[in-house]
Structures are given as C-alpha cells and as structure tokens.
Motif scaffolding. Sequence first.
Motif, PDB file in Angstrom:
ATOM      1  N   CYS A 132      31.463  46.833  45.011  1.00  0.00           N
ATOM      2  CA  CYS A 132      32.556  45.884  44.788  1.00  0.00           C
ATOM      3  C   CYS A 132      32.405  44.674  45.700  1.00  0.00           C
ATOM      4  CB  CYS A 132      33.903  46.550  45.050  1.00  0.00           C
ATOM      5  SG  CYS A 132      34.260  47.909  43.927  1.00  0.00           S
TER       6      CYS A 132
ATOM      7  N   TRP B 103      33.488  45.992  41.199  1.00  0.00           N
ATOM      8  CA  TRP B 103      34.109  44.678  40.986  1.00  0.00           C
ATOM      9  C   TRP B 103      32.992  43.648  41.067  1.00  0.00           C
ATOM     10  CZ3 TRP B 103      38.142  42.723  38.760  1.00  0.00           C
ATOM     11  CH2 TRP B 103      38.437  41.366  38.943  1.00  0.00           C
ATOM     12  N   ALA B 104      32.797  42.924  39.971  1.00  0.00           N
ATOM     13  CA  ALA B 104      31.782  41.862  39.892  1.00  0.00           C
ATOM     14  C   ALA B 104      30.438  42.285  40.499  1.00  0.00           C
ATOM     15  CB  ALA B 104      32.311  40.601  40.571  1.00  0.00           C
TER      16      ALA B 104
ATOM     17  N   GLN C  26      23.683  42.015  38.411  1.00  0.00           N
ATOM     18  CA  GLN C  26      22.914  42.626  37.305  1.00  0.00           C
ATOM     19  C   GLN C  26      21.923  43.663  37.845  1.00  0.00           C
ATOM     20  OE1 GLN C  26      23.271  42.013  33.807  1.00  0.00           O
ATOM     21  NE2 GLN C  26      21.956  43.815  33.750  1.00  0.00           N
TER      22      GLN C  26
ATOM     23  N   ASN D  83      36.452  49.562  36.734  1.00  0.00           N
ATOM     24  CA  ASN D  83      36.647  48.235  37.296  1.00  0.00           C
ATOM     25  C   ASN D  83      37.896  48.245  38.172  1.00  0.00           C
ATOM     26  OD1 ASN D  83      35.906  45.359  37.089  1.00  0.00           O
ATOM     27  ND2 ASN D  83      37.884  45.115  36.068  1.00  0.00           N
TER      28      ASN D  83
ATOM     29  N   ASP E 291      36.158  40.470  32.540  1.00  0.00           N
ATOM     30  CA  ASP E 291      35.273  39.387  32.108  1.00  0.00           C
ATOM     31  C   ASP E 291      34.004  39.304  32.950  1.00  0.00           C
ATOM     32  OD1 ASP E 291      37.916  38.578  33.450  1.00  0.00           O
ATOM     33  OD2 ASP E 291      36.562  37.027  34.199  1.00  0.00           O
ATOM     34  N   ALA E 292      34.107  39.518  34.277  1.00  0.00           N
ATOM     35  CA  ALA E 292      32.914  39.408  35.138  1.00  0.00           C
ATOM     36  C   ALA E 292      31.929  40.537  34.825  1.00  0.00           C
ATOM     37  CB  ALA E 292      33.311  39.462  36.607  1.00  0.00           C
ATOM     38  N   LEU E 293      32.462  41.669  34.401  1.00  0.00           N
ATOM     39  CA  LEU E 293      31.616  42.835  34.105  1.00  0.00           C
ATOM     40  C   LEU E 293      30.944  42.675  32.744  1.00  0.00           C
ATOM     41  CD1 LEU E 293      30.896  45.448  35.433  1.00  0.00           C
ATOM     42  CD2 LEU E 293      33.019  46.444  34.604  1.00  0.00           C
TER      43      LEU E 293
ATOM     44  N   ARG F  83      30.066  40.092  31.304  1.00  0.00           N
ATOM     45  CA  ARG F  83      29.039  39.045  31.305  1.00  0.00           C
ATOM     46  C   ARG F  83      27.648  39.658  31.520  1.00  0.00           C
ATOM     47  NH1 ARG F  83      31.779  35.625  35.432  1.00  0.00           N
ATOM     48  NH2 ARG F  83      33.558  35.160  34.113  1.00  0.00           N
TER      49      ARG F  83
ATOM     50  N   ARG G 146      42.970  33.623  34.062  1.00  0.00           N
ATOM     51  CA  ARG G 146      41.654  33.214  34.563  1.00  0.00           C
ATOM     52  C   ARG G 146      41.547  31.698  34.532  1.00  0.00           C
ATOM     53  NH1 ARG G 146      41.433  37.484  36.536  1.00  0.00           N
ATOM     54  NH2 ARG G 146      39.914  39.161  36.220  1.00  0.00           N
TER      55      ARG G 146
END
Length: 306
Positions: free
Chosen positions: A7, A44-45, A48, A62, A68-70, A72, A221
């Motif tokens: 995270c 959390w975010a 890759q 999450n 949304d950050a995940l 991506r 967001r």
Amino acid sequence: MNITFCCANTRVGPWLADLRLALPQANVTEWHPGAPQADHAVVWAPPQQFIDEQPGLKALFNIGAGVDALLRLKLPPAARVVRLDDAGMSVQMAEYVCHAVIRHFREFDAYEADVAQGQWSYRKPRLRADFPVGVLGLGVLGERVARALAQFDFPVHGWSRTPKSIDGVICHAGPQAFDSFLASCRVLVNLLPLTPETRDILNRETLSRLRPQAYLINVARGDHLVEEDLLALLESGHMAGATLDVFRTEPLPAQHGFWKHPKITVTPHTSARTLREESIAQIAGKILAFERGEPIAGVVDPVRGY
Ligand code: NAP
Ligand code: GLV
C-alpha cells in the motif's frame, strides 16, 4: 495462507500488526520485489511490478472505495478485486458534504469574513427550495449523503446508472435522464467512481446546465472535473463557488490556481478517510469467507469499472 501487503502512502507497521491479530492463522508480510507468491493481497495503488510478480493471487483487497488506480494496471485475469464497502467512510462523507452544503447555503463563509472585520451583520435568510442539491452516484457513499441532506429538508435529487428508490430523494437514472437531473440542481455533489464513462463528466457543458449561481462539491476523483472549465464558469458568474477535496494532481501543486481562489475551498483528499480498524475487520472477514467459498460483498466488475 499467505497475505501480502502493498500500500502506497500508508504506515506499514500498524497495518501489518493489526492484520496479523485479525488473521492469526495467516502469514502476513510486506511485499518487496522478489517476495514469495501470496494467496491474497491488501493493496492501495500498487506498482505494476507487484502485480506481475504475483500472478497467482486469488483476490486483491483495496483499502479504499475507489478502485480506479488498481484497474489501470494489467491484473491477473482470475484475481478478484474487492473494494472497501463503507467501513466507516459513509458517515464521514455525509459529515463533509452536509458541512459544505450548509456552509454555502447559510453563508457562514461570509459571516466569518464579516466577523474578521469586527462587523456584526445579518444576511437575509435564504430558502431551501432555492437550493436543490443533486448527488451524482447513489452507491454506498452517495445514498448515505443523499439521505443525510434530505434530513436537513433540502430538495435532493440523485443520479445513478440503474434506477433507485430512496425516501426523500428524487431519483434519476441513466444517460437519458442526465440533462434533466442537472437542470433540477443548484448544488452538485460528485460521488461517482472514476471510469471511462465518468472521466471529465464535470465540464463546461454539464456544469452550465445547473441552475444559475451553482455550487460544486467534488469528493470523488480529480479526473472527473475539467479544472479550467470550472475556473471559467466561476469567472463568468454561472458558478458561485466550489468545495474540492480531490484534484487531477495530488498533492495539489503549490502554484495551482485553486489554492487561493476566493470562491474555492480546498481540502487535502480527506473527506472520507480509510479507518484501519474497521477496514481490517472487514477485509479479514471477507478473506475468511472467500476461503470458505462463500460470496462476499464489494467485488468489483472490471468491465463496468467499479
Ligand atoms: P459505489 O458504491 O460503487 O457507487 C457508485 C455509484 O455511481 C452507483 O450508484 C452507480 O450506479 C453510480 N454510477 C457509476 N457509473 C455511473 C454512470 N456511468 N452513470 C450514472 N451513475 C453511475 O461507490 P462508493 O463507495 O459510493 O464511492 C464512490 C466514489 O467515491 C469512489 O469510487 C471514490 O472514487 C470516491 N471516494 C472518495 C473518497 C475521498 O476521501 N475523497 C473516499 C472514498 C471514496 P449504480 O448504483 O446504478 O451501479
Ligand atoms: C478514497 O479516495 C477512496 O477511494 O477510498
């Protein structure tokens, strides 16, 4: 069972300690490059690289509501993505939004400015009927916010993808109802998830459809809002002001025009914080249910994007 923790911007020590207490049967460790394969991840975010090195994950939990950050990232196709389901956030969001709406409606900012000048002044009371509030998104957070606003007797409208029925809230659904929803509202609260369909949804055209002297509260967001369009509408007078908790770039850059704008109130992405205790209790319960093969709430639909 192995659980890996990855995270960004989170104090790792207390999370690991509390996860170990909640799941004593599990081996809970912080992820590092080259770490062994885990069964579940608390994230959390993550980068890759984390995903690429953990192809066997059954689920990613999450530690926020927005995924949304995940989404991506290129995720393992079989892994479930599970969002936080309230976990103490909806009451915080209701507090924040009601505070912002009431502060604007009752002109408390103007009274503060008068008092700072030593002025004992009165303003003409305004009518709630002239301040219909619209809530974009009637999910876990939006529904709670809409109900809380209705308790203060504001006319409340809500907009969602699928039809809803909420006491005290006039519900609109789908793209065909979007324009009439906007035209009904003077105060607009954004609680949509960030998806390809909702990115940039707060722009010159949509905000212009609100009633004159409109007010925006964005707590979802930063990428929902076209920031320069808001500035132009504040300049033209169509928008009376905005309370913004989220931004396209966070932290908000030092030179950004929002910081000192007289009609904009800025807060640092704090409207509904992740609460460690509630979140860990929820995630631990879901991991155990998942392992028993039971259905769990909050599983994200990757096609829908939330
Ligand atoms: P949620 O339960 O998934 O609810 C999302 C709502 O948006 C649902 O009502 C959904 O409609 C609606 N929606 C999604 N796409 C839509 C579309 N294209 N058109 C119309 N309606 C659409 O999410 P939540 O838990 O309420 O959280 C909402 C967002 O708040 C999160 O995604 C996150 O970005 C943000 N958030 C911010 C903070 C902060 O501190 N600032 C904290 C937590 C969350 P249906 O009900 O019909 O599916
Ligand atoms: C915070 O922004 C969240 O999505 O929980």
